[in-house]
Design an enzyme around this catalytic site. Structure first.
Site, short mmCIF file in Angstrom:
data_model
loop_
_atom_site.label_atom_id
_atom_site.label_comp_id
_atom_site.label_asym_id
_atom_site.label_seq_id
_atom_site.Cartn_x
_atom_site.Cartn_y
_atom_site.Cartn_z
N GLU A 70 8.91 0.80 74.58
CA GLU A 70 7.78 -0.12 74.47
C GLU A 70 8.32 -1.54 74.25
O GLU A 70 7.92 -2.22 73.32
CB GLU A 70 6.91 0.32 73.28
CG GLU A 70 5.45 0.07 73.45
CD GLU A 70 4.64 0.78 72.39
OE1 GLU A 70 4.93 0.63 71.19
OE2 GLU A 70 3.67 1.48 72.75
N CYS A 116 8.90 5.59 70.41
CA CYS A 116 9.74 4.68 69.61
C CYS A 116 11.04 5.34 69.17
O CYS A 116 12.01 4.65 68.83
CB CYS A 116 8.98 4.23 68.37
SG CYS A 116 7.60 3.15 68.75
N GLU A 156 7.23 13.41 71.95
CA GLU A 156 8.08 12.68 71.01
C GLU A 156 8.19 13.50 69.74
O GLU A 156 7.24 14.19 69.34
CB GLU A 156 7.45 11.31 70.68
CG GLU A 156 8.26 10.55 69.63
CD GLU A 156 7.89 9.07 69.52
OE1 GLU A 156 6.78 8.71 69.94
OE2 GLU A 156 8.73 8.30 69.02
#
Ligand code: AHR
Length: 655
Positions: free
Chosen positions: A373, A241, A47
């Site tokens: 998530e 995220c 990420e």
């Protein structure tokens, strides 16, 4: 270092100091290989957090190279010695590229050298004698100015200087080679105009020539090497995220990340503003590392690509914004087009774009994650819509479904029950918890339903203090707790099909989240004990589970000794992993039942001089696996497992 190594060898072979039940035994049933282990079992979660991509893996050294940050001069400063007279202005008329329209106009009256400097990503790291490729777009507006590109070290010393001239009234790429005469981890660069005149500049860029595979505009070689050394089975990207975005208009859109880099529109990074206690106002996504480069990286390091797409939900820790179910079509189409981009023929619309970027062969993508998530009925509704279309059109693609942010709360159990009903392929569990949780959960999968969806332990990391605490450390204790947990994953590799630590990278001067698998500065990559644990499992994966039984342990050992074993059929070897999470050496008899002959192999021990020990840039190998030859002479042998250690035994076995 050397003396610690010798200390481990003594422990491995001597009985002295062992404090354990006299008959403590690990029995490995070599005659009964069990389920096949997924070749892609141990992988990597990537990420762009903690300067993981921009300022990290993407080797560009100029920050805000196109002046597109909301504060267009962020990262830049005007260099105006007292006699110099001139102006700088950010403009967007007649831009070099309409998708990133801003550029900088530098106007000098010629009274003295005048210009701008760039600070890089927490400094510019360069090595003495290495070659760096400088490039920028320039347009002459008036006069006949010369331009000097000068690289400085952190102490202000000039490391290299080159002159550019021959500008035209059209945008033109100007390039130069810089070869700094000294190493500096926090240098900076200046563009200095001499003589009266005005220049427009844009897309100012500096890359090391020695990127991974020497690709121009490529990735940092030391960081990719650390990934390649893990022998990862898969690479999940681009998060995390970041896939979701705090709001839907800030979600990750893969189509914005392919094609010429100048045409990839800049986007704010959600980790720029996520944590008030770790604000990073200069964190943006240039997408120089985009989906084509992710797929290419997977091919380079032999990892199965696992892209994750936004499922019409923004991060539920932020806005939780939802795309209405009736409007989900464009999101689903993005997923379909992604499959075509990765796997489609060059004659298809998106396959042609892949080919145009230099990869006519398909990337052979087999998995796709739907959301990151997410939780709640909203997710179930959206996952269902994605799955209906994707399964109908691409039954060959395994879909990865979300299970929320926690490994055992109400959201988790709700989603599991729904995903079981929906017959999801594989469920992405996330576990950020105390080291003791990882020890206690080593048997978590022993009783998982074998008929239901498979498990992807998609993000795990022991948190020494608490989730998102800035005090969390990559301690040896945390790594050993993870090792204990991983034995449970390995023993249950029929149901747990994949696993990855998260997050992956963190820049020592620009992180938002800790702990992380690898730490970087502007020149180096540091391997944590947690990295070594994952590497030991990944590099000793094997292809079939072997049943293990621990018997005759003392009370303390029974709670905190863990084991798993696999057969490496290609090598004809058995690999046994033993974790001693007690504070004392434990003497263990290992019995490989059914092995007629056991030949020499290796013994690898990961131990430390203190549970709180960490690796640092000053002492990078305080905790590192120590490998010694190992010739047990028979199917039963004794091992002394050091306190708080992971031991990996690899031996050739004849049945
Ligand atoms: O790994 C850091 C973050 O933790 C990821 O972005 C997210 O998926 C999880 O909450």
């Amino acid at each position: 270092m050397h003396s610690f190594h010798s200390f481990l060898c003594v422990l491995a072979f001597g009985a002295a100091g062992a404090s354990s039940a006299p008959g403590a035994t690990l029995t490995v049933d070599v005659e009964r290989p069990g389920a096949a282990i997924n070749p892609a079992m141990w992988g990597v979660f990537f990420e762009d957090i903690n300067f993981g991509a921009d300022g990290g893996l993407y080797a560009e050294l100029i920050k805000n190279r196109g002046f597109e940050f909301p504060e267009p001069m962020m990262g830049w400063a005007t260099l105006s010695p007292s006699l110099a007279r001139g102006t700088v202005s950010v403009r967007s008329d007649q831009p070099f590229n309409a998708k990133n329209p801003r550029y900088l106009r530098i106007q000098s009256e010629g009274t003295a050298p005048f210009g701008v400097s760039n600070e890089g990503f927490r400094g510019i790291g360069v090595r003495a004698g290495d070659v760096y490729d400088f490039a920028m777009q320039v347009r002459l507006v008036s006069g006949a100015p010369r331009l000097t590109v000068r690289l400085y070290g952190s102490d202000g010393a000039v490391l290299e200087s080159v002159q550019l001239s021959d500008f035209t009234s059209e945008w033109r790429r100007q390039a130069a080679v810089l070869q700094p005469k000294a190493t500096s981890d926090k240098g900076w660069i200046a563009l200095i105009v001499e003589g009266a005149g005005t220049l427009d500049v844009d897309f100012v860029s500096l890359f090391p020539r020695a990127t991974w595979k020497q690709r121009p505009g490529g990735l940092r070689a030391d960081m990719v090497q650390a990934l390649a050394d893990l022998k990862p089975g898969f690479l999940r990207f681009p998060g995390g995220c970041i896939v979701e975005g705090s709001h839907l208009d800030r979600r990750y859109q893969w189509k914005h990340t392919i094609g010429p880099v100048e045409e990839r529109p800049l986007l704010i990074n959600r980790w720029n503003y996520e944590f008030l206690h770790r604000p990073t106002p200069d964190y943006f996504q240039s997408f120089g590392l985009g989906f084509f480069e992710y797929f290419q990286l997977c091919a380079d390091i032999g990892a199965e690509p696992l892209p994750i797409v936004n499922c019409g939900m923004a991060c539920q820790f932020n806005s939780g914004e939802l795309c209405a179910l009736d409007d989900l079509g464009s999101y689903i189409q993005d997923a379909l087009d992604l499959i075509e981009f990765a796997n489609g023929p060059v004659t298809s619309e998106w396959g042609a774009k892949r080919a145009a970027m230099g990869h006519p062969e398909p990337f052979n993508m087999k998995m796709l994650g739907i959301g990151n998530e997410q939780w709640g009925q909203q997710y179930v509704d959206r996952y269902t819509k994605f799955a209906e279309v994707l399964k109908a059109k691409h039954p060959e693609i395994t879909l990865v479904a979300a299970a929320g942010p926690s490994p055992d709360d109400e959201r988790f159990h709700f989603l599991w029950s729904k995903l079981r009903e929906l017959r999801a392929d594989i469920v992405d569990e996330h576990a950020y918890a105390k080291p003791s949780w990882f020890l206690d959960q080593a048997h978590r999968y022993d009783h998982y339903d074998r008929a239901g969806p498979k498990v992807f332990m998609g993000e795990y990391a022991a948190q020494t203090v608490a989730v998102v605490s800035v005090e969390n450390r990559n301690t040896h204790e945390a790594a050993i707790a993870e090792a204990a947990f991983l034995t449970g994953l390995e023993r249950n590799a029929d149901v747990v099909r994949m696993a990855a630590y998260a997050p992956l990278f963190a820049h020592i001067d620009a992180w938002q989240w800790t702990p992380n698998l690898l730490w970087t500065d502007n020149l180096r990559t540091l391997r944590t004990p947690n990295y070594h644990v994952q590497a030991l499992f990944s590099r000793n994966r094997g292809d079939r589970i072997l049943p293990v039984v621990l018997t005759e342990l003392s009370e303390g050992e029974a709670k905190r000794i863990y084991a798993s074993a696999v057969e490496d059929q290609v090598a004809g070897e058995v690999v046994v992993k033993l974790v001693n999470a007690t504070g004392q050496t434990s003497r263990m008899q290992v019995a490989l039942t059914g092995a007629a002959r056991v030949a020499g192999g290796s013994l690898t021990v990961l131990a430390a001089d203190a549970v709180t020990a960490e690796n640092t840039f000053e002492v990078p190998e305080r905790i590192a696996p120590q490998v010694t030859p190992f010739s047990p002479g028979g199917g039963t042998f004794a091992l002394d497992l050091p306190a708080h250690s992971l031991t990996v035994v690899r031996v050739a076995v004849v049945r």
